[in-house]
Design an enzyme around this catalytic site. Structure first.
Site, PDB file in Angstrom:
ATOM      1  CB  ALA A  27      42.510 -14.541  27.446  1.00 55.56           C
TER       2      ALA A  27
ATOM      3  CB  VAL B 159      36.882 -16.267  20.789  1.00 53.52           C
ATOM      4  CG1 VAL B 159      36.498 -16.499  22.232  1.00 53.52           C
ATOM      5  CG2 VAL B 159      36.199 -15.015  20.252  1.00 53.52           C
ATOM      6  CB  CYS B 160      39.105 -19.257  23.576  1.00 52.99           C
ATOM      7  SG  CYS B 160      39.523 -20.339  24.936  1.00 52.99           S
ATOM      8  CB  THR B 161      42.162 -22.624  21.851  1.00 50.75           C
ATOM      9  OG1 THR B 161      40.841 -23.113  21.593  1.00 50.75           O
ATOM     10  CG2 THR B 161      42.512 -22.793  23.321  1.00 50.75           C
TER      11      THR B 161
ATOM     12  CB  THR C  82      45.434 -18.605  23.491  1.00 50.42           C
ATOM     13  OG1 THR C  82      44.404 -19.575  23.251  1.00 50.42           O
ATOM     14  CG2 THR C  82      46.563 -19.241  24.277  1.00 50.42           C
TER      15      THR C  82
END
Length: 126
Positions: free
Chosen positions: A87, A34-36, A54
């Site tokens: 993202a 998830v995300c970064t 990301t």
């Protein structure tokens, strides 16, 4: 599921952690971030030649972690069946529901969505 956030930045340089992720992948464990968190997967070499994304702010860092990473800047998530990345956090929910659909079917995905009271931005595809 590999989380993102500032607390995970050091893991992108942690040799033992990166090797552990590679071992999980080699053993057939489905990995997602998830995300970064995708930056950590990419640092382990697991985003090479795969669609990945990301959070919008570090997209350039994701691209810099490997020339063959297929950065999907405008997509909420990337998933080639082996590695999935999302993202930001809402896109992480969409990606998780996509994976539930893949492994458990649409009914399982709908039950999950209803259970967490999540209104998807668009239908989650099989």
């Amino acid at each position: 599921m590999h989380p993102g956030g500032s607390g995970t930045r050091a893991l992108a340089k942690d040799v033992r952690h990166l090797e552990w992720l590679r071992q999980l992948h080699e053993q057939g464990t489905g990995l997602a971030s998830v995300c970064t968190g995708s930056l950590v997967l990419a640092a382990a070499g697991l985003a090479a030649a795969r669609p990945a994304t990301t959070h919008r702010d570090p997209l350039d860092r994701l691209a810099a972690l490997g020339p063959s990473v297929d950065v999907r800047a405008r997509e909420p998530y990337g998933d080639d069946g082996g590695i999935a990345t999302s993202a930001g956090v809402p896109a992480g929910i969409d990606m998780a529901l996509h994976r539930v659909t893949r492994y458990g079917g649409s009914e399982a995905s709908e039950l999950t969505r209803t259970g967490i009271q999540y209104e998807a931005r668009e239908p989650v595809a099989d």
